[in-house]
Design an enzyme around this catalytic site. Sequence first.
Site, PDB file in Angstrom:
ATOM      1  N   SER A  10     -29.942   6.043  26.593  1.00 35.77           N
ATOM      2  CA  SER A  10     -30.421   4.675  26.820  1.00 35.77           C
ATOM      3  C   SER A  10     -29.763   3.944  27.986  1.00 35.77           C
ATOM      4  O   SER A  10     -30.126   2.795  28.267  1.00 35.77           O
ATOM      5  CB  SER A  10     -30.246   3.844  25.547  1.00 35.77           C
ATOM      6  N   LYS A  13     -32.120   2.447  30.475  1.00 36.42           N
ATOM      7  CA  LYS A  13     -32.712   1.111  30.346  1.00 36.42           C
ATOM      8  C   LYS A  13     -32.151   0.134  31.375  1.00 36.42           C
ATOM      9  O   LYS A  13     -32.776  -0.892  31.672  1.00 36.42           O
ATOM     10  CB  LYS A  13     -32.496   0.576  28.929  1.00 36.42           C
ATOM     11  N   SER A  65     -31.181  -2.329  22.631  1.00 31.85           N
ATOM     12  CA  SER A  65     -31.606  -1.000  23.089  1.00 31.85           C
ATOM     13  C   SER A  65     -32.944  -0.600  22.486  1.00 31.85           C
ATOM     14  O   SER A  65     -33.167   0.547  22.097  1.00 31.85           O
ATOM     15  CB  SER A  65     -30.546   0.057  22.755  1.00 31.85           C
ATOM     16  N   LYS A 174     -24.141  -0.939  28.759  1.00 28.37           N
ATOM     17  CA  LYS A 174     -25.260  -0.385  27.997  1.00 28.37           C
ATOM     18  C   LYS A 174     -24.870   0.938  27.374  1.00 28.37           C
ATOM     19  O   LYS A 174     -24.439   1.865  28.059  1.00 28.37           O
ATOM     20  CB  LYS A 174     -26.476  -0.197  28.928  1.00 28.37           C
TER      21      LYS A 174
END
Length: 218
Positions: A10, A13, A65, A174
């Site tokens: 992720s 992202k 997320s 993140k």
Amino acid sequence: NPNSKYPPASTAKIMTAIVAVENMKLDTEIIASGHISRVEPTVVPLSPGVGYKLKDLLAAILIKSANDAAVAIAEGVSGSEENFAILMNEKARQIGMENTYFVTASGLPTGKKDEQYTTSEDLVKMIREASKYIFLLELMGQTEGVLQGSDGKKLYLKTHNKSLYSETGASWGKTGYTKEASRTFAGTDPTPRPKIVFGLLKSNNLWKDIEKIKINGL
């Protein structure tokens, strides 16, 4: 191993957020399609046919997320996730991420081994680029948020970044996880003007690794 290639999970992202803010105004409303119902968790969950502002969808992907929000952004900007991935890879080349390739806006695997990959060095380039947008960086420093669609329903967001609750190893950034990728993270020290920028891939103990970087870096 700064140039070893691993799945981004992720952390992808972050690139989704960068591409989105460069191609669409934050107050633009995106109508969620039926595709978001088939996205694997983590999800908000969004509702098909409901409109959501881009800025709220960005909060959903960078705080919670949410994979369904990533798909909604991709379709809103480019019409399809496939077309959006082209923009992701173009931006990656532009900022010097020479050892990275994206296929999905969420970072979820497609089932084809090694199809998506990045390096910790490239994660550093990506998070440094994201830090040019204080709005994005501050979202990655939030523990909670609220998203509200055109249907009026409030949806609550909670971070996966456990380091934000730490007194010694807090980092804005993140998180990412898939079975193949293990734990991943792209982050900064907790400030809108970061002095420390780092990327972690294939971590077996992410929170301790982040804490070590913070202690050594400061």
